[in-house]
Design a protein around this motif. Structure first.
Motif, PDB file in Angstrom:
ATOM      1  N   ASP A   1      -0.884 -31.381  26.452  1.00 46.32           N
ATOM      2  CA  ASP A   1       0.572 -31.566  26.502  1.00 46.32           C
ATOM      3  C   ASP A   1       0.951 -32.751  27.382  1.00 46.32           C
ATOM      4  O   ASP A   1       1.851 -33.521  27.043  1.00 46.32           O
TER       5      ASP A   1
ATOM      6  N   LEU B   1       0.496 -34.750  18.171  1.00 42.71           N
ATOM      7  CA  LEU B   1       1.379 -35.922  18.038  1.00 42.71           C
ATOM      8  C   LEU B   1       2.085 -35.922  16.687  1.00 42.71           C
ATOM      9  O   LEU B   1       3.272 -36.205  16.579  1.00 42.71           O
TER      10      LEU B   1
ATOM     11  N   LEU C   1       5.708 -44.813  23.690  1.00 43.25           N
ATOM     12  CA  LEU C   1       6.143 -45.264  22.359  1.00 43.25           C
ATOM     13  C   LEU C   1       7.658 -45.363  22.307  1.00 43.25           C
ATOM     14  O   LEU C   1       8.267 -45.741  21.381  1.00 43.25           O
TER      15      LEU C   1
ATOM     16  N   VAL D   1       0.229 -35.876  25.386  1.00 45.91           N
ATOM     17  CA  VAL D   1       1.231 -36.071  24.317  1.00 45.91           C
ATOM     18  C   VAL D   1       2.525 -36.628  24.921  1.00 45.91           C
ATOM     19  O   VAL D   1       3.106 -37.581  24.397  1.00 45.91           O
ATOM     20  N   ASN D   2       2.943 -36.069  26.057  1.00 48.60           N
ATOM     21  CA  ASN D   2       4.187 -36.542  26.685  1.00 48.60           C
ATOM     22  C   ASN D   2       4.044 -37.994  27.134  1.00 48.60           C
ATOM     23  O   ASN D   2       4.964 -38.793  26.977  1.00 48.60           O
ATOM     24  N   GLU D   3       2.879 -38.318  27.651  1.00 50.99           N
ATOM     25  CA  GLU D   3       2.635 -39.703  28.085  1.00 50.99           C
ATOM     26  C   GLU D   3       2.735 -40.655  26.895  1.00 50.99           C
ATOM     27  O   GLU D   3       3.348 -41.718  26.976  1.00 50.99           O
ATOM     28  N   ILE D   4       2.150 -40.249  25.787  1.00 49.55           N
ATOM     29  CA  ILE D   4       2.184 -41.120  24.594  1.00 49.55           C
ATOM     30  C   ILE D   4       3.623 -41.238  24.088  1.00 49.55           C
ATOM     31  O   ILE D   4       4.079 -42.333  23.740  1.00 49.55           O
ATOM     32  N   GLU D   5       4.339 -40.126  24.126  1.00 45.38           N
ATOM     33  CA  GLU D   5       5.739 -40.168  23.686  1.00 45.38           C
ATOM     34  C   GLU D   5       6.527 -41.156  24.553  1.00 45.38           C
ATOM     35  O   GLU D   5       7.322 -41.952  24.044  1.00 45.38           O
ATOM     36  N   ASP D   6       6.282 -41.131  25.836  1.00 50.08           N
ATOM     37  CA  ASP D   6       6.988 -42.044  26.753  1.00 50.08           C
ATOM     38  C   ASP D   6       6.694 -43.503  26.440  1.00 50.08           C
ATOM     39  O   ASP D   6       7.589 -44.326  26.382  1.00 50.08           O
TER      40      ASP D   6
ATOM     41  N   LYS E   1       4.845 -33.513  16.704  1.00 51.24           N
ATOM     42  CA  LYS E   1       5.964 -34.006  17.513  1.00 51.24           C
ATOM     43  C   LYS E   1       6.778 -35.073  16.772  1.00 51.24           C
ATOM     44  O   LYS E   1       7.994 -35.069  16.793  1.00 51.24           O
ATOM     45  N   PHE E   2       6.087 -35.993  16.104  1.00 53.09           N
ATOM     46  CA  PHE E   2       6.777 -37.087  15.417  1.00 53.09           C
ATOM     47  C   PHE E   2       7.147 -36.747  13.972  1.00 53.09           C
ATOM     48  O   PHE E   2       7.690 -37.569  13.260  1.00 53.09           O
TER      49      PHE E   2
END
Ligand code: S3P
Length: 165
Positions: free
Chosen positions: A155, A21, A165, A158-163, A24-25
């Motif tokens: 992965d 994460l 947020l 991570v994508n779920e968390i990105e969505d 990514k951020f």
């Protein structure tokens, strides 16, 4: 969003996910057990528990949490027992923190921690299960978001968390 704090039981993937994460951020990554070791003269968490006991560990954990949330743009992987002290819960709830609970079944946690030594509170599985049951409602109550990790790849999570947020 200044800080992302991952909470959850030992073995729920806070550290592995936190690193991804943070990448990514483009945030810094802080792992609370490592921060505790930096603040103490000990080489391992086991050593702290054996020589000084859990209460001593919890006080350093509190200090390290306070230091960590004083920073911006950080992903913080907390220790599973961070919710034990009410004063930590207050810190977790501070403005600017997004708290994400990584929800994982105990059976999955058992598999992941099989053979892992530096977890003093996972040495006795029955006691660990009791802790898990006692802590789960607290994690759920404190979290801004709950992510189910069972059966998912890092992965995907991570994508779920990105969505969200
Ligand atoms: C603990 C969890 C550990 C570590 C210590 C105590 C707990 O961190 O802080 O062994 O009380 O659940 P992880 O959750 O990173 O394993």
């Amino acid at each position: 969003m200044k800080r992302i704090l991952l909470i959850g039981f030992m073995g729920s993937g806070k550290t592995s996910l936190g690193k991804l994460l943070a990448e990514k951020f483009k945030y810094d990554f802080l792992e609370q057990d490592q921060e505790v070791l930096k603040l103490s003269e000990f080489k391992s968490i086991n050593e702290i528990f054996e020589q000084k006991g859990e209460d001593f560990f919890r006080e350093i954990e509190h200090q390290s949490l306070k230091n960590s949330v004083a920073r911006d743009k950080v992903v913080i992987s907390t220790g599973g027992g961070v919710i034990k002290l009410e004063k930590n819960v207050e810190v977790l709830k501070q403005t600017g923190n997004i708290v994400i609970y990584l929800k994982t079944e105990f059976s999955e946690i058992e598999k992941r921690l099989n053979g892992v030594e530096d977890r003093p509170l996972f040495k006795d599985k029955n006691k660990a299960l009791e802790l898990f049951k006692a802590r789960e409602p607290i994690y759920l109550e404190i979290a801004d978001f709950v992510i189910n990790t069972d059966g998912k790849t890092l992965d995907e999570i991570v994508n779920e968390i990105e969505d969200i947020l």
